[in-house]
Design a protein around this motif. Structure first.
Motif, PDB file in Angstrom:
ATOM      1  N   GLN A 121      35.530  46.468  33.354  1.00 21.47           N
ATOM      2  CA  GLN A 121      36.028  45.212  33.913  1.00 21.47           C
ATOM      3  C   GLN A 121      35.741  45.139  35.416  1.00 21.47           C
ATOM      4  O   GLN A 121      35.388  44.079  35.929  1.00 21.47           O
ATOM      5  N   ASP A 123      33.261  46.718  36.886  1.00 20.74           N
ATOM      6  CA  ASP A 123      31.808  46.521  36.943  1.00 20.74           C
ATOM      7  C   ASP A 123      31.454  45.049  36.766  1.00 20.74           C
ATOM      8  O   ASP A 123      30.646  44.496  37.504  1.00 20.74           O
ATOM      9  N   ALA A 124      32.078  44.435  35.743  1.00 20.52           N
ATOM     10  CA  ALA A 124      31.738  43.047  35.428  1.00 20.52           C
ATOM     11  C   ALA A 124      32.086  42.129  36.598  1.00 20.52           C
ATOM     12  O   ALA A 124      31.299  41.250  36.963  1.00 20.52           O
ATOM     13  N   GLY A 125      33.257  42.331  37.204  1.00 22.69           N
ATOM     14  CA  GLY A 125      33.652  41.502  38.343  1.00 22.69           C
ATOM     15  C   GLY A 125      32.745  41.714  39.541  1.00 22.69           C
ATOM     16  O   GLY A 125      32.301  40.766  40.176  1.00 22.69           O
ATOM     17  N   ARG A 126      32.442  42.985  39.809  1.00 22.36           N
ATOM     18  CA  ARG A 126      31.552  43.286  40.938  1.00 22.36           C
ATOM     19  C   ARG A 126      30.162  42.696  40.708  1.00 22.36           C
ATOM     20  O   ARG A 126      29.549  42.160  41.624  1.00 22.36           O
ATOM     21  N   ALA A 127      29.680  42.813  39.464  1.00 23.73           N
ATOM     22  CA  ALA A 127      28.333  42.330  39.173  1.00 23.73           C
ATOM     23  C   ALA A 127      28.234  40.823  39.378  1.00 23.73           C
ATOM     24  O   ALA A 127      27.171  40.303  39.682  1.00 23.73           O
ATOM     25  N   LEU A 128      29.358  40.103  39.224  1.00 27.29           N
ATOM     26  CA  LEU A 128      29.338  38.657  39.468  1.00 27.29           C
ATOM     27  C   LEU A 128      29.327  38.346  40.968  1.00 27.29           C
ATOM     28  O   LEU A 128      29.116  37.205  41.364  1.00 27.29           O
ATOM     29  N   GLY A 129      29.584  39.370  41.781  1.00 23.98           N
ATOM     30  CA  GLY A 129      29.593  39.158  43.225  1.00 23.98           C
ATOM     31  C   GLY A 129      30.987  38.986  43.791  1.00 23.98           C
ATOM     32  O   GLY A 129      31.164  38.449  44.880  1.00 23.98           O
ATOM     33  N   MET A 130      31.999  39.439  43.038  1.00 25.11           N
ATOM     34  CA  MET A 130      33.368  39.309  43.547  1.00 25.11           C
ATOM     35  C   MET A 130      33.616  40.318  44.648  1.00 25.11           C
ATOM     36  O   MET A 130      33.157  41.450  44.577  1.00 25.11           O
ATOM     37  N   ARG A 131      34.405  39.888  45.619  1.00 24.04           N
ATOM     38  CA  ARG A 131      34.870  40.822  46.641  1.00 24.04           C
ATOM     39  C   ARG A 131      36.095  41.542  46.095  1.00 24.04           C
ATOM     40  O   ARG A 131      36.672  41.136  45.098  1.00 24.04           O
ATOM     41  N   GLN A 134      39.135  39.442  45.349  1.00 22.93           N
ATOM     42  CA  GLN A 134      38.925  38.532  44.219  1.00 22.93           C
ATOM     43  C   GLN A 134      38.980  39.287  42.901  1.00 22.93           C
ATOM     44  O   GLN A 134      39.560  38.832  41.914  1.00 22.93           O
TER      45      GLN A 134
END
Lengths: 219, 256
Positions: A121, A123-131, A134
């Motif tokens: 989870q 990884d998925a958030g980071r991969a979307l470009g979340m700080r 966020q």
């Protein structure tokens, strides 16, 4: 000899009991909120990569988790002023102690909830470009909270029960008022039974709520 | 720095403790090209993929994706959160384990990137999400929770979620490895259609037939090094390096 139970006399103390109930609930709510706030900070610091902060916070948690609240209360009220020159009222000392005691447990519950969220989870958030903030707000906390709520409610039940220890500092919580009633009426059995009933009436709905929240969402 | 090159890696190294997982990797991917990364497990291909969008931050080397570049050769300090996030927003990634957000509906999963990261208005993001779900054949699942979908459907939602960021490149990390065999085809079909549209893609895959048919180039890795790379059909059907030959011999039954 047959003991004659008589609860009727307690009615004349209803104002005293009312004050006790307000103190008990008031201290529980106040220290649950402050404990959660400090607990959040504690959890975030323990999860941070700042080595010094992690060390200090871990030491704090272990000291408060592994010593009796009663001793902490007495220590905070009597010993702290001697060491620091800082005079605390009984209520302030009680609030401070229960806040930190609660925070040490709340903090571990919150940390446990956060690290229980699958790494995929993050990884998925980071991969979307979340700080980081966020990611926490949108992905990690919504999932972690669901798992944290039952143990947090549980800890809050204990927090309420721990307010009974405030009587040692003469804070007029429910138990302290009960002690006053007992010394005036010589009827400890009825008085303490009533106190138990009031505690139960406050806490039972809370534990039912916790049970409901444990049921998986959507089922 | 030719601008026909979408991805450029120079001298990328990564160690976990004393284990060196990537040893001085250099690689370029042209705009619109599809590159398959193959190799035995532990060869570093997933780590390489994850370092292209900095989910794994390399110890040294230079990485450029589109207009965003990061140089790790001089500085010892980690890049800042904001810079990492901005870099990653330009790449889409699809994971072996799907990693859909279970507390959101399918549609919300796809809207999440645009709304939270790009600040796209919700109505606009919803329109985009529905269009992308239609594109991956799941328009009717918009309101459902991920846990009610099959693996193949989940992975197609994950692809739509990544595409919603309008990325410069798409990275697939063994996107079909966790799927039941009968569900692999529907995911590969979506990847194939993206290739046809000219999306730049890098895939870590064990589907050799798919790599041969859809990829332009194949990169074979072993022990943290690129051993052989070249035209996809050439590398898979007539590998020149003995290590590549040995690796591919495990697959030849399925390559008819």
């Amino acid at each position: 000899m047959q003991y004659q139970w008589d609860f009727g006399f307690l009615l004349q103390y209803k104002a005293l009991i009312g004050v006790g109930v307000l103190y008990t609930i008031g201290f529980t709510i106040a220290t649950a909120v402050s404990g959660l706030v400090v607990g959040c900070l504690v959890a975030l610091l323990r999860l941070s990569h700042l080595r010094a902060a992690t060390w200090v916070v871990t030491a704090f948690i272990e000291v408060f988790r592994c010593t009796p609240v009663l001793v902490q209360l007495v220590w905070c009220y009597y010993a702290l002023p001697m060491l620091t020159g800082l005079e605390l009222t009984p209520a302030t000392a009680a609030f401070l102690t229960l806040t930190l005691y609660g925070a040490s447990f709340y903090g571990e519950i919150i940390r446990g909830g956060i690290i229980s969220v699958d790494l995929g989870q993050w990884d998925a958030g980071r991969a979307l470009g979340m700080r980081r903030s966020q990611l926490m707000r949108r992905v990690v906390l919504p999932q972690a909270l669901r798992r944290m709520v039952p143990p947090l409610v549980n800890q809050t039940v204990l927090q309420l029960k721990n307010t009974s220890l405030l009587s040692v500092l003469a804070v007029p919580d429910l138990l302290y008022q009960g002690q006053l009633i007992t010394s005036a009426s010589y009827r400890p059995l009825e008085t303490y039974t009533m106190i138990a009933v009031i505690y139960f009436a406050i806490l039972f709905p809370l534990t039912r709520l916790a049970h409901r929240l444990e049921a998986r969402p959507g089922h | 720095m030719s601008n026909t090159r979408m991805i450029e890696l120079i001298g990328v190294q990564k160690s976990f403790g004393t284990l060196q997982v990537l040893k001085d990797i250099s690689l370029t991917v042209d705009k619109g090209a599809v590159v398959a990364l193959i190799g035995p497990s532990g060869s570093g291909k997933s780590t390489l993929l994850r370092s292209i969008n900095l989910l794994t931050v390399p110890n040294s080397g230079y990485i450029r994706v589109g207009d965003h570049a990061m140089d790790f050769s001089s500085t010892q300090t980690l890049p800042r959160d904001r810079d990492l996030a901005a870099f990653r927003a330009r790449t889409g990634m699809v994971f072996q384990g799907f990693n859909l957000f279970p507390h959101m509906t399918v549609e919300q999963n796809v809207m999440e990137g645009p709304v939270t990261v790009l600040g796209t208005p919700k109505a606009e993001a919803r329109e985009l999400a529905l269009a992308l779900l239609a594109k991956v054949g799941l328009a009717d699942k918009a309101g459902m929770r991920p846990d009610s979908l099959s693996g193949g459907q989940k992975q197609r939602v994950a692809i739509a979620r990544a595409l919603a960021m309008k990325p410069d490149v798409m990275l697939f990390d063994e996107a079909t490895s966790a799927l039941d065999p009968e569900l692999v085809g529907e995911v590969l079909a979506v990847i194939r259609s993206l290739a046809a549209e000219g999306m730049t893609m890098l895939l870590v895959t064990h589907e050799m037939a798919f790599a041969r048919d859809v990829a332009d180039r194949v990169v074979f890795m072993r022990d943290g090094c690129v051993v052989e790379e070249g035209d996809a059909r050439q590398v898979i059907e007539q590998p020149s390096h003995p290590a590549t030959q040995a690796f591919l011999s495990h697959f030849h039954n399925g390559l008819a």
